[in-house]
Motif scaffolding. Sequence first.
Motif, mmCIF file in Angstrom:
data_model
loop_
_atom_site.group_PDB
_atom_site.id
_atom_site.type_symbol
_atom_site.label_atom_id
_atom_site.label_comp_id
_atom_site.label_asym_id
_atom_site.label_seq_id
_atom_site.Cartn_x
_atom_site.Cartn_y
_atom_site.Cartn_z
ATOM 1 N N ASN A 80 0.808 -1.221 0.000
ATOM 2 C CA ASN A 80 0.000 0.000 0.000
ATOM 3 C C ASN A 80 0.842 1.272 0.000
ATOM 4 O O ASN A 80 0.348 2.344 0.316
ATOM 5 N N LEU A 81 2.111 1.164 -0.338
ATOM 6 C CA LEU A 81 2.949 2.354 -0.342
ATOM 7 C C LEU A 81 2.769 3.179 -1.614
ATOM 8 O O LEU A 81 3.046 4.362 -1.634
ATOM 9 N N GLY A 82 2.342 2.564 -2.689
ATOM 10 C CA GLY A 82 2.143 3.283 -3.939
ATOM 11 C C GLY A 82 0.675 3.367 -4.289
ATOM 12 O O GLY A 82 -0.166 2.746 -3.662
ATOM 13 N N GLY A 83 0.369 4.163 -5.323
ATOM 14 C CA GLY A 83 -1.000 4.276 -5.798
ATOM 15 C C GLY A 83 -1.116 3.745 -7.203
ATOM 16 O O GLY A 83 -0.118 3.359 -7.828
ATOM 17 N N PRO A 84 -2.328 3.709 -7.746
ATOM 18 C CA PRO A 84 -2.533 3.193 -9.099
ATOM 19 C C PRO A 84 -1.704 3.918 -10.155
ATOM 20 O O PRO A 84 -1.234 3.305 -11.111
ATOM 21 N N SER A 85 -1.517 5.219 -9.979
ATOM 22 C CA SER A 85 -0.789 5.981 -10.988
ATOM 23 C C SER A 85 0.699 5.648 -11.013
ATOM 24 O O SER A 85 1.383 5.921 -12.003
ATOM 25 N N TYR A 86 1.218 5.033 -9.931
ATOM 26 C CA TYR A 86 2.639 4.718 -9.881
ATOM 27 C C TYR A 86 3.033 3.719 -10.965
ATOM 28 O O TYR A 86 4.198 3.652 -11.367
ATOM 29 N N ALA A 87 2.061 2.930 -11.449
ATOM 30 C CA ALA A 87 2.357 1.954 -12.504
ATOM 31 C C ALA A 87 2.761 2.639 -13.796
ATOM 32 O O ALA A 87 3.399 2.028 -14.664
ATOM 33 N N SER A 88 2.410 3.916 -13.951
ATOM 34 C CA SER A 88 2.746 4.658 -15.170
ATOM 35 C C SER A 88 4.121 5.315 -15.093
ATOM 36 O O SER A 88 4.556 5.933 -16.065
ATOM 37 N N ILE A 89 4.792 5.199 -13.960
ATOM 38 C CA ILE A 89 6.094 5.844 -13.776
ATOM 39 C C ILE A 89 7.193 4.989 -14.403
ATOM 40 O O ILE A 89 7.329 3.801 -14.093
ATOM 41 N N ALA A 90 7.983 5.596 -15.285
ATOM 42 C CA ALA A 90 9.106 4.888 -15.907
ATOM 43 C C ALA A 90 10.359 4.972 -15.050
ATOM 44 O O ALA A 90 11.181 4.048 -15.029
ATOM 45 N N GLY A 91 10.533 6.063 -14.327
ATOM 46 C CA GLY A 91 11.707 6.234 -13.481
ATOM 47 C C GLY A 91 11.719 7.604 -12.844
ATOM 48 O O GLY A 91 10.892 8.465 -13.172
ATOM 49 N N ALA A 92 12.665 7.796 -11.935
ATOM 50 C CA ALA A 92 12.786 9.083 -11.246
ATOM 51 C C ALA A 92 14.232 9.297 -10.850
ATOM 52 O O ALA A 92 14.977 8.337 -10.598
ATOM 53 N N GLU A 93 14.644 10.548 -10.798
ATOM 54 C CA GLU A 93 15.993 10.867 -10.358
ATOM 55 C C GLU A 93 16.008 12.230 -9.679
ATOM 56 O O GLU A 93 15.094 13.035 -9.857
ATOM 57 N N ALA A 94 17.057 12.449 -8.906
ATOM 58 C CA ALA A 94 17.260 13.734 -8.240
ATOM 59 C C ALA A 94 18.195 14.569 -9.096
ATOM 60 O O ALA A 94 19.383 14.256 -9.207
ATOM 61 N N ALA A 95 17.662 15.612 -9.738
ATOM 62 C CA ALA A 95 18.504 16.490 -10.546
ATOM 63 C C ALA A 95 19.492 17.234 -9.658
ATOM 64 O O ALA A 95 20.619 17.522 -10.065
ATOM 65 N N ASP A 96 19.065 17.537 -8.443
ATOM 66 C CA ASP A 96 19.903 18.095 -7.394
ATOM 67 C C ASP A 96 19.165 17.831 -6.091
ATOM 68 O O ASP A 96 18.041 17.306 -6.112
ATOM 69 N N PRO A 97 19.736 18.142 -4.926
ATOM 70 C CA PRO A 97 19.079 17.790 -3.668
ATOM 71 C C PRO A 97 17.663 18.333 -3.514
ATOM 72 O O PRO A 97 16.864 17.767 -2.766
ATOM 73 N N GLN A 98 17.333 19.420 -4.228
ATOM 74 C CA GLN A 98 16.015 20.038 -4.079
ATOM 75 C C GLN A 98 15.101 19.809 -5.273
ATOM 76 O O GLN A 98 14.000 20.351 -5.304
ATOM 77 N N THR A 99 15.515 19.010 -6.244
ATOM 78 C CA THR A 99 14.723 18.864 -7.477
ATOM 79 C C THR A 99 14.491 17.391 -7.795
ATOM 80 O O THR A 99 15.436 16.649 -8.067
ATOM 81 N N LEU A 100 13.225 16.994 -7.786
ATOM 82 C CA LEU A 100 12.824 15.633 -8.124
ATOM 83 C C LEU A 100 12.246 15.623 -9.533
ATOM 84 O O LEU A 100 11.318 16.383 -9.844
ATOM 85 N N VAL A 101 12.782 14.771 -10.394
ATOM 86 C CA VAL A 101 12.309 14.643 -11.764
ATOM 87 C C VAL A 101 11.720 13.245 -11.936
ATOM 88 O O VAL A 101 12.400 12.237 -11.682
ATOM 89 N N VAL A 102 10.443 13.181 -12.329
ATOM 90 C CA VAL A 102 9.753 11.904 -12.519
ATOM 91 C C VAL A 102 9.420 11.744 -13.986
ATOM 92 O O VAL A 102 8.815 12.631 -14.595
ATOM 93 N N ARG A 103 9.828 10.625 -14.568
ATOM 94 C CA ARG A 103 9.567 10.319 -15.972
ATOM 95 C C ARG A 103 8.414 9.312 -16.062
ATOM 96 O O ARG A 103 8.391 8.330 -15.338
ATOM 97 N N TRP A 104 7.489 9.576 -16.968
ATOM 98 C CA TRP A 104 6.280 8.760 -17.123
ATOM 99 C C TRP A 104 6.270 8.123 -18.499
ATOM 100 O O TRP A 104 6.575 8.775 -19.500
#
Length: 571
Positions: free
Chosen positions: A144-168
């Motif tokens: 139960n840690l994720g939601g239905p939309s998480y299945a559409s996530i291809a990946g994620a990375e930290a561009a810098d300590p304050q910036t989260l980039v999520v690829r779908w």
Amino acid sequence: MTQLVQRCRLITFVFVAVAVACAPPGGGKPSDAGSAAPRAEKHIVYGAPNVLDIHPTIGVGPRQSILPFIGAGLSASDGLGNRMPLLTDQLPSVDNGSWTVGANGTMVTTFHLRPGALWHDGVPITANDFVFSLRIAKGGVGANLGGPSYASIAGAEAADPQTLVVRWKEPNNAADAIFSWDQPYGAPLPEHVLGDVLAANPDALLDLPYWESEYIGSGPFKVVSWEPGVQIQLAAHDGYALGRPKLDRIEIRLVEDPNTLISNLLAGTVDATVNLGSADAAKQLSEQWQDGNVIFNLGSGTLSAMLPQFVDPNPKAISDVRFRTALAYGTDRQSIVDGVMLGYSPVPLSFLTRGQPQYAALEAGLPRYEYDPQRAAQMLTDLGYVKGVDGTLRDAGGQQLTVEVRSAANGPRQQLERAATAVADDWHRLGVAASPLPVQVARANDVEYLSTFQGFFLTSRVADAEGLGSYASDHSPVKSNNYRAPSPQNYGRFTSTEVDGLIAKYFQTIPPGQRAEVMGQIVRQLTEQVAFLGLWYTVGFGARNNRLTGVAPQWPSTNIGWSAYSWDVSG
């Protein structure tokens, strides 16, 4: 001698001048150091009506009533469809350039974290924590840690300590809602606390004391002590993203019995709660409580409705929208709301939660099917039904018009049974031989039995976009899929290629205005086809003492604590 006297006079003058300069205005005496009275501690007692737990394997309701006090996500919903940024400084959007959609449908969303936000142990919250949390959610460690939309996530990375980039990998209009209370678990997890455990033994993650007494979160309050099944003591978190909360301390106390909860509120030993349990309890408290208010929350996310059968119904006239419309006009839904919910819920116009500003214009133009037995009777006459000597309607072949009104065994079972009886009574007055049939508890989860009812089915449903997918044809529980649809809430088995296309379009439409327009088309189709007839909303009966301010008037699900950072006490 004269010089000595003059020097003494000068010293005396300087001393007096300094003394006068240091004196308080108005000639008062200077205050003694440290004599200022310390500020009185601001604290409240929150009565939790269900299990004190945030473990990701338990039900959403119990978890969401506690977690928002101690864990914050990127954003939160206010229960009326409005989204507010929490750990991020702004929500991704096409307009601000932080939400881009490629020609092939892939997307990128960028979240800029608020500077200065700290975990409860003082460690800065960074984009790496969200990348870590997504790895857990998509890795299946916590169901139960994720939601239905998480299945559409291809990946994620930290561009810098304050910036989260999520690829779908595909369009998904819920991309701005990750790490929010729209998802089963809306808070990120600290990599510096759980990273080594996940690397060494992922199976041990859910068995850690982290989920109780050793919880390190991102929310406005931090855990001081945790007595399982009894109480949780919380203290204000100075490093919260939106600033230190106004309250210094919250005691979350388990009070499961509604009568005990009401007694505690009346006595002033409990200041607030998310749900009193029933309309009767809410009415009792509101009539007796002069020191507080009952809050009627429509954002619970569920409502009760009546669904017609679309596959081999009996009678076959149910397949005719004119017949369904006649019975809709012949159902006194306001009386049902008054009897079952004591009038605290409006009659639903659709499956959308009432009062959402983005759907105000849509709601105004929807068919209302207000109770009109004369109109209903005329429509049935126009369909060829004639009353026999016994007062019941019969078709051209002399067959009595008989309709089953089945009610679900799960959800608000007793309320649904009462409503089914009321519906049958309304239809009896039209001349329809209607018979209420409650589902036995033993068959409450028998999808084949539930979806092969013959007439109409009263059940509880998920509201808004969360339940939209269940109207898609491939979510219909039928024999060809062994009654194992992905989300078998479409017990009536309504199918429409046009609605299928609109549902797919809705989840792929990013701009909010266009998205609301598509939702409007879906709602109108379902409403005009009488594929769904809302009976009442599941109202949450919250309560707060008058001295407690800042409590939001609406909240999603049981998440009253989404605004806890702004709660304050007066007097």
